[in-house]
Design an enzyme around this catalytic site. Structure first.
Site, PDB file in Angstrom:
ATOM      1  N   HIS A 157       0.815  -1.221   0.000  1.00 27.42           N
ATOM      2  CA  HIS A 157       0.000   0.000   0.000  1.00 27.42           C
ATOM      3  C   HIS A 157       0.846   1.267   0.000  1.00 27.42           C
ATOM      4  CE1 HIS A 157      -3.554  -2.372   0.601  1.00 27.42           C
ATOM      5  NE2 HIS A 157      -3.121  -2.867   1.729  1.00 27.42           N
ATOM      6  N   ASP A 175      -4.418 -12.772   3.887  1.00 22.50           N
ATOM      7  CA  ASP A 175      -5.728 -12.352   4.389  1.00 22.50           C
ATOM      8  C   ASP A 175      -6.810 -12.740   3.384  1.00 22.50           C
ATOM      9  OD1 ASP A 175      -4.684  -8.853   3.930  1.00 22.50           O
ATOM     10  OD2 ASP A 175      -4.735 -10.538   2.549  1.00 22.50           O
TER      11      ASP A 175
HETATM   12  C1  LIG Z   1      -0.861  -5.652   3.863  1.00 24.87           C
HETATM   13  C2  LIG Z   1      -2.355  -5.480   3.979  1.00 24.87           C
HETATM   14  O1  LIG Z   1      -2.907  -5.335   2.671  1.00 24.87           O
HETATM   15  O2  LIG Z   1      -2.929  -6.649   4.502  1.00 24.87           O
HETATM   16  C3  LIG Z   1      -2.720  -4.262   4.862  1.00 24.87           C
HETATM   17  C4  LIG Z   1      -4.195  -4.078   5.019  1.00 24.87           C
HETATM   18  C5  LIG Z   1      -4.540  -2.728   5.655  1.00 24.87           C
HETATM   19  C6  LIG Z   1      -6.015  -2.667   6.051  1.00 24.87           C
HETATM   20  C7  LIG Z   1      -6.371  -1.281   6.575  1.00 24.87           C
HETATM   21  N1  LIG Z   1      -7.760  -1.257   7.060  1.00 24.87           N
HETATM   22  C8  LIG Z   1      -7.940  -2.019   8.282  1.00 24.87           C
HETATM   23  C9  LIG Z   1      -9.360  -1.900   8.816  1.00 24.87           C
HETATM   24  C10 LIG Z   1      -9.509  -2.807  10.038  1.00 24.87           C
HETATM   25  N2  LIG Z   1     -10.836  -3.386  10.056  1.00 24.87           N
HETATM   26 ZN   LIG Z   2      -4.118  -7.299   2.898  1.00 24.73          ZN
END
Ligand SMILES: CC(O)(O)CCCCCNCCCN
Ligand SMILES: [Zn+2]
Length: 662
Positions: A135, A265
């Protein structure tokens, strides 16, 4: 050559120091459980351990601005309040006195991985890092990311090793907008990302994460976004996207290096992704990418917040990088409606850029109603999300013998392979059976008899998992088929997928009981009546139309094979297959993803030269690159498409358009 594993516990030494619900999932334990699982499973010991290093300023400036780097360098000396203020300018990211150091190690780990692969020290590898990277942008941190590890690695590979084309595959469930922005106008880096999108309602909620962002100027066509507009996507959805979108384009692009933004994820149980794909699917995703770029693949950890599915998915990925065949894919059914709509949109949007998609259908004319603009259920409160449970991934036992070869005297057995002895003690029961319905001419009875009974012996060893795969160089492949296939299908509780490459009448009749699925790839129209379980694929000009052939493999044969889910694959090189060796090896390698690698290759005497390259494929070595692909022959596209249309009613993994799903 081996598989590199890069990990350093220093990268566990930072964490969230204040209350921030959006960041609390990014914890040090993510790295600890991943590495511990690799150690506990014995996989870490099979890898080549490569140390991390700190990325230099020059490395970081390949992607980020001077002022951003300088700003990040001041964070270790900030007070807590100053750090919180500093974060406020970015989205969903936190800082810590040690995070700058860890971010240089995460980026440095990716560079160490590129060095190890590009210098040939290892074939492929995985870097377990945090903070993640995809990101972060030229001038900004975002989404737990400080430096864009994979983007830096891509620029580094181009600059230091003169790599011409880099493929970045981002299977993390979030859109790596930082990577997209970095290479938007760069045709030397093809960025593919799938991500939870829900019609722009899911973080980072960007309009440019949708399927119509294809890249800019010279980079048009080299950015591919596959939005998931629903949650609960399954293994079938992921495989459909690889078979009908990513892999055809990837083979046409023909990268010199593959980098994976390996976020987990997207696995079941993850609070962010809310998908249902099981950890073993990452073994197949990895496997399907391993025959690109001659196997030069660098996987760099991104996200993954369910500590159980994260650890399992990391192990599935590393075990596949080590060359172990993937486990049999559990009960696949077709892609869901939403997946097919997204697939349809992306394929028609990219039709103008990629010849493998030239035949793709027009953009669907959705009425608004299909875009469920109702209040999205994903915003409902935490409690109501039921806990997902899933079975432990199947133990991927690696049989003692990876490849057993049955070769005539005088042919040397390639090293690493086991020579199947021509069995003397012939089982009288088998002998009579062979005599009755196969052996006719008496003159070569003796050695034909022993060869065929040795073949049966080999198949039985595969059934008992004593042998993973087999290869037999025989006088007469038709006889060998007539002996092996019925035996495997009847005697053993198998589903046998038979792939015949080359012309000539296939010697066995395929019954409709589903015990055997036969696909013949040849350049002659087949006289045989088509049926659900006998699929003749006619490719004009033989298999010299490489891109036509690879398209038949990716969008027809593999989806069929995955859906059929055989316990044994029999690959037959008929006499005049006319197939170039690199195409044959791609086919052999790709098919290893089925039946847990239980594949028996039957080759006609006279193809001695192809034995050892084929054997190395069976040992898990990646197939050589096919080179850049030209457009497939229109008549071959036509015949594959006609078949797909005829078969997709029976075989749901063949669907690619909204109309298909009916
Ligand atoms: C490396 C990655 O893509 O896994 C980072 C994901 C960031 C998510 C930000 N929002 C999170 C909201 C929590 N409910
Ligand atoms: Zn992610």
């Amino acid at each position: 050559m081996g598989t590199a594993l890069i990990y350093d516990e220093e990268m566990t030494r930072y964490k969230l120091l204040w209350v921030d619900p959006s960041c609390k999932i990014e914890v040090p334990e993510r790295l600890i459980v991943s590495y511990e699982a690799l150690v506990k499973s014995g996989l870490a010991d099979r890898c080549v351990s490569v140390p991390v290093r700190e990325a230099t300023d020059a490395d970081i400036l390949l992607v980020h601005s001077e002022e951003y780097l300088q700003a990040v360098k001041t964070t270790p000396f900030m007070t807590l309040e100053e750090m919180q203020d500093f974060c406020a300018q970015y989205g969903d990211v936190y800082f810590h006195p040690n995070i700058y150091h860890c971010a240089t190690l995460a980026a440095g780990a990716a560079l160490q991985l590129v060095d190890s692969v590009m210098t040939g020290k290892v074939r492929n590898g995985m870097a377990l890092v945090r903070p993640p990277g995809h990101h972060s942008m030229h001038n900004a941190a975002s989404g737990f990311c400080i430096f864009n590890n994979v983007a830096i690695a891509a620029q580094y590979a181009k600059q230091k090793y003169g790599v011409k084309r880099v493929l970045i595959v981002d299977w993390d469930i979030h859109h790596g907008q930082g990577v997209q922005y970095c290479f938007e106008d760069d045709p030397s880096v093809l960025y593919f990302s799938w991500h939870r999108y829900e019609h722009q309602k899911f973080w980072p909620k960007l309009r440019e994460s949708d399927f119509d962002s294809v890249g800019k100027e010279k980079g048009a066509g080299f950015n591919i976004n596959l939005p998931w507009n629903k949650v609960d996507m399954q293994n079938s959805d992921y495989l459909s996207i690889f078979h009908h979108l990513l892999l055809p384009i990837a083979y046409e692009f023909c990268p010199d290096l593959v980098l994976v933004c390996a976020g987990f994820d997207s696995a079941i149980g993850d609070p962010e992704g809310e998908m249902c794909a099981t950890p073993d699917i990452f073994a197949h995703l990895t496997h399907l990418l391993m025959n690109l770029a001659g196997g030069k693949l660098c996987a760099v950890l991104e996200g993954g917040y369910n500590l159980t599915s994260l650890a399992q998915s990391v192990c599935q990925t590393v075990q596949t990088l080590l060359g172990d065949p993937p486990p049999r894919p559990a009960n696949l059914d077709g892609p869901c409606q939403s997946t097919v709509e997204s697939l349809h949109c992306v394929r028609s949007t990219h039709r103008q850029y990629w010849s493998c998609l030239k035949h793709a259908a027009d953009l669907p004319t959705f009425d608004v109603s299909t875009k469920d603009l109702s209040l999205d259920e994903s915003l409902n409160s935490e409690e109501s999300k039921e806990e997902h449970v899933w079975p432990e991934p199947p133990k991927r036992l690696t049989p003692a013998i990876r490849a057993a070869l049955l070769l005539p005297d005088g042919i040397t057995c390639p090293d690493g392979c086991y020579r199947q002895s021509v069995s003397e003690c012939l089982d009288p029961l088998i002998v009579t059976k062979l005599k009755e319905n196969i052996l006719t001419d008496s003159e070569d009875d003796s050695n034909a008899l022993s060869t065929l009974s040795s073949l049966i012996d080999l198949v039985e060893k595969m059934e008992k998992d004593e042998v993973c795969s087999g290869l037999a160089l025989v006088h007469d492949v038709s006889k060998a088929m007539k002996c092996v296939v019925p035996h495997a299908a009847s005697a053993l509780k198998n589903r046998v997928l038979v792939i015949c490459v080359g012309d000539g009448k296939v010697p066995i009749h395929v019954s409709e009981d589903g015990k055997v699925l036969m696909v013949q790839l040849s350049n002659k129209e087949s006289q045989e009546p088509e049926s659900r379980y006998f699929i003749p694929v006619c490719l004009k000009k033989g298999c010299s139309d490489v891109s036509g052939f690879i398209q038949a493999i990716l969008s027809l044969l593999l989806p069929l094979g995955y859906e059929y889910d055989p316990s044994l694959v029999v690959l037959v090189q008929m006499s005049d297959s006319g197939l170039c060796e690199s195409m044959w090896l791609q086919l052999t390698s790709l098919l290893r993803g089925l039946a847990q690698g239980h594949m028996l290759v039957l080759m006609q005497k006279g193809n001695e030269a192809c034995v050892s390259p084929t054997a190395s494929s069976l040992l898990g070595d990646p197939a050589p690159s096919l080179g850049p692909l030209v457009a497939p022959l229109p008549e071959n596209v036509e015949s594959v498409e006609m078949l797909r249309h005829r078969l997709k009613a029976d075989w749901k993994l063949l669907q690619t358009t909204a109309q298909d799903i009916g």
